[in-house]
Motif scaffolding. Structure first.
Motif, short mmCIF file in Angstrom:
data_model
loop_
_atom_site.label_atom_id
_atom_site.label_comp_id
_atom_site.label_asym_id
_atom_site.label_seq_id
_atom_site.Cartn_x
_atom_site.Cartn_y
_atom_site.Cartn_z
N HIS A 238 5.97 10.55 -10.90
CA HIS A 238 6.53 9.34 -10.30
C HIS A 238 5.53 8.19 -10.21
CE1 HIS A 238 10.40 11.03 -9.77
NE2 HIS A 238 10.09 11.82 -8.74
N GLY A 239 4.40 8.32 -10.91
CA GLY A 239 3.53 7.17 -11.10
C GLY A 239 2.39 7.02 -10.12
N PHE A 240 1.38 6.25 -10.54
CA PHE A 240 0.18 6.02 -9.75
C PHE A 240 0.50 5.49 -8.36
CE2 PHE A 240 -3.27 3.23 -8.31
CZ PHE A 240 -4.37 4.06 -8.43
N GLY A 241 1.48 4.61 -8.26
CA GLY A 241 1.81 4.01 -6.98
C GLY A 241 2.40 4.96 -5.97
N THR A 242 2.90 6.10 -6.43
CA THR A 242 3.50 7.09 -5.54
C THR A 242 2.47 7.86 -4.73
OG1 THR A 242 5.52 7.38 -6.84
CG2 THR A 242 4.82 9.26 -5.54
N ASP A 243 1.34 8.17 -5.33
CA ASP A 243 0.35 9.04 -4.69
C ASP A 243 -0.89 8.32 -4.21
OD1 ASP A 243 1.81 11.33 -4.82
OD2 ASP A 243 0.75 12.22 -6.52
N ASN A 244 -0.88 7.00 -4.21
CA ASN A 244 -2.05 6.25 -3.80
C ASN A 244 -1.70 5.21 -2.74
OD1 ASN A 244 -4.55 7.01 -5.59
ND2 ASN A 244 -2.77 7.02 -6.96
N ALA A 245 -2.74 4.72 -2.05
CA ALA A 245 -2.54 3.83 -0.91
C ALA A 245 -2.30 2.39 -1.35
CB ALA A 245 -3.75 3.89 0.02
N TRP A 246 -1.29 1.76 -0.74
CA TRP A 246 -1.00 0.36 -0.91
C TRP A 246 -1.69 -0.41 0.23
CZ3 TRP A 246 3.79 -1.47 -3.75
CH2 TRP A 246 4.29 -0.48 -4.62
N HIS A 247 -1.84 -1.73 0.04
CA HIS A 247 -2.40 -2.56 1.10
C HIS A 247 -1.40 -3.65 1.49
CE1 HIS A 247 -3.59 -4.63 -2.68
NE2 HIS A 247 -3.44 -5.75 -1.97
N ALA A 248 -1.48 -4.07 2.74
CA ALA A 248 -0.58 -5.10 3.23
C ALA A 248 -1.07 -6.47 2.77
CB ALA A 248 -0.50 -5.05 4.74
N VAL A 249 -0.16 -7.26 2.21
CA VAL A 249 -0.45 -8.62 1.77
C VAL A 249 -0.03 -9.63 2.83
CG1 VAL A 249 0.06 -10.38 0.02
CG2 VAL A 249 -0.23 -7.98 -0.66
N GLU A 250 1.13 -9.37 3.43
CA GLU A 250 1.68 -10.26 4.44
C GLU A 250 2.54 -9.43 5.38
OE1 GLU A 250 4.37 -14.39 4.61
OE2 GLU A 250 4.02 -13.35 2.70
N GLN A 251 2.48 -9.73 6.67
CA GLN A 251 3.23 -8.91 7.61
C GLN A 251 3.77 -9.75 8.75
OE1 GLN A 251 0.92 -5.83 9.47
NE2 GLN A 251 2.69 -4.81 10.40
N ALA A 252 5.02 -9.44 9.15
CA ALA A 252 5.64 -9.99 10.34
C ALA A 252 6.30 -8.83 11.06
CB ALA A 252 6.67 -11.07 9.97
N ALA A 253 6.87 -9.09 12.23
CA ALA A 253 7.49 -8.01 12.99
C ALA A 253 8.60 -7.33 12.20
CB ALA A 253 8.02 -8.54 14.32
N ASP A 254 9.37 -8.11 11.44
CA ASP A 254 10.56 -7.59 10.76
C ASP A 254 10.40 -7.49 9.25
OD1 ASP A 254 10.47 -10.28 10.26
OD2 ASP A 254 12.59 -10.66 10.71
N ALA A 255 9.21 -7.75 8.73
CA ALA A 255 9.03 -7.74 7.27
C ALA A 255 7.59 -7.44 6.91
CB ALA A 255 9.44 -9.09 6.68
N ILE A 256 7.41 -6.90 5.72
CA ILE A 256 6.05 -6.64 5.24
C ILE A 256 6.06 -6.72 3.72
CG2 ILE A 256 6.35 -4.12 5.09
CD1 ILE A 256 3.39 -3.90 6.04
N THR A 257 4.97 -7.25 3.16
CA THR A 257 4.75 -7.26 1.72
C THR A 257 3.52 -6.40 1.44
OG1 THR A 257 5.66 -9.49 1.49
CG2 THR A 257 4.29 -8.66 -0.31
N LEU A 258 3.67 -5.44 0.54
CA LEU A 258 2.61 -4.52 0.16
C LEU A 258 2.32 -4.64 -1.31
CD1 LEU A 258 4.12 -1.34 1.86
CD2 LEU A 258 2.26 -2.71 2.79
N ALA A 259 1.11 -4.26 -1.72
CA ALA A 259 0.75 -4.30 -3.13
C ALA A 259 -0.21 -3.17 -3.45
CB ALA A 259 0.14 -5.65 -3.50
N ILE A 260 -0.24 -2.83 -4.74
CA ILE A 260 -1.21 -1.85 -5.22
C ILE A 260 -1.60 -2.22 -6.64
CG2 ILE A 260 0.61 -0.27 -6.06
CD1 ILE A 260 -1.28 2.06 -5.30
N ASP A 261 -2.89 -2.14 -6.93
CA ASP A 261 -3.41 -2.38 -8.28
C ASP A 261 -3.50 -1.06 -9.02
OD1 ASP A 261 -3.75 -5.14 -7.82
OD2 ASP A 261 -5.69 -4.78 -6.86
N TYR A 262 -3.04 -1.04 -10.25
CA TYR A 262 -3.10 0.16 -11.08
C TYR A 262 -4.44 0.22 -11.81
CZ TYR A 262 1.67 2.00 -10.55
OH TYR A 262 2.82 2.60 -10.07
N PRO A 263 -4.85 1.41 -12.28
CA PRO A 263 -6.12 1.53 -13.01
C PRO A 263 -6.15 0.63 -14.25
CG PRO A 263 -5.25 3.69 -12.42
CD PRO A 263 -4.17 2.71 -12.11
#
Length: 347
Positions: free
Chosen positions: A104-129
């Motif tokens: 199911h891909g690199f993004g499934t088993d690795n940690a994402w980081h928060a880019v932007e966050q509010a009480a009711d929303a969040i944007t996450l990202a992950i860089d692939y190798p």
């Protein structure tokens, strides 16, 4: 207090306890009609609770009973996403593919980081190798104000031109023993069972069979199984529906609510349905997991090595161009169960 409300409230209480026990950071989303946790590993959605119009709380997604168990969390032989199996996440690529060693891909088993966050929303990202044809993924999750719904946006940025199977992986809960469930994917062109025996000694569907109705899926011996009312006396099965319309309704009539998944059928023209009803004995499963994956995909099952079994007209993946940023939107919601009819997609 109803049984479903009790379970949902218990899920709320458990969320705080499991948050500290799961590896990586967690974030909490809250809005006027719901709450959820987001785990860094997989950028995955967990402990989703909706408040319906009648005030009842419902928790439509499955969560593995071993989440937070130190004996599982410290076992390096178990893939990271299985440490916290359940909820919902994105799979790029979907399943097993030669370009990515992780199921199911690199993004499934690795940690994402928060880019932007509010009480009711969040944007996450992950860089692939750097060697991967995909450069990065981004997910935005938004609790929809005034609605028992969460909207999700997935953006994939490609590094090089490639064709990859892609998919979404929400796992809905199975009802407790003796309680009913109805699964309505709407019209589809044709269905396919797994080309091989899915779980040896456990799976009962006929391998490599085709069908046109979810209530008549061929068994390995004589007869058929009714997968419109899972688990249908089945324990571990997987099947795929081709040319679905972008909406699945999952009714829990004894609990009085309907869960719903909407997505863009042009982006994900097929639907993989994975039923797991205490069917796997190996760790961490230990015959304890119960859930049903309702997984929109552009691909054939969960292994590109099975592509030669696929029908000639079935999409086997999405073509990405170098530098392309592709975005898709989908949504999970719940409502009081009233009308039995299937409605069209809203995503």
């Amino acid at each position: 207090m109803t049984a479903v409300n009790s379970r949902a409230l218990a899920a709320e209480a458990k969320a705080a306890a499991t948050a500290a026990a799961v590896a990586g950071s967690n974030w909490r989303l809250t809005w006027d009609r719901g709450q959820a946790d987001v785990f860094a590993t997989g950028g995955s959605l967990h402990n989703l609770v909706f408040r319906l119009d009648n005030g009842c709380a419902v928790a439509p997604l499955a969560e593995a009973p071993w989440i937070g168990d130190p004996s599982v969390g410290t076992d390096a032989s178990i893939p990271a996403h299985l440490h916290q199996l359940g909820g919902e996440w994105a799979c790029v690529p979907f399943g097993t593919a030669m370009v990515d060693p992780l199921h199911h891909g690199f993004g499934t088993d690795n940690a994402w980081h928060a880019v932007e966050q509010a009480a009711d929303a969040i944007t996450l990202a992950i860089d692939y190798p750097e060697h991967h044809p995909i450069k990065s993924l981004e997910r935005r999750l938004i609790g929809v104000a005034g609605q028992a719904a969460i909207a999700i946006e997935l953006t994939v940025e490609a590094r090089t031109q490639c064709i990859l199977p892609v998919g979404l992986h929400p796992i809905f809960r199975l009802p407790e023993e003796g309680r009913g469930m109805r699964l309505d994917p709407g019209p589809f062109v044709r269905g396919y069972t797994f080309p091989k025996v899915f779980e040896p000694g456990v799976s009962r569907l006929r391998p490599g069979a085709e069908f046109t109705s979810l209530d008549a899926v061929p068994l390995a011996g004589e007869g058929v199984a009714d997968l419109s009312r899972p688990p249908a006396d089945l324990r571990e099965e997987i099947l795929q529906l081709a040319d679905v319309g972008g909406c699945v309704c999952i009714d829990y009539p004894d609990d009085g609510y309907r869960a719903r998944l909407d997505w863009n059928a042009d982006d994900f023209p097929s639907l993989v349905i994975w039923l797991s009803n205490r069917g796997r004995a190996a760790p961490p499963w230990s015959n304890s997991f119960r859930g049903i994956g309702i997984e929109p995909v552009n691909g054939f099952f969960d292994d590109t090595g099975l592509a030669f079994h696929a029908p000639a007209d079935l999409a086997l993946g999405r073509q990405f161009h170098a530098g392309e940023r592709w975005t898709t939107h989908y949504r999970i919601s719940a409502s009081i169960l009233a009308a039995p009819q299937h409605e069209g997609p809203t995503a």
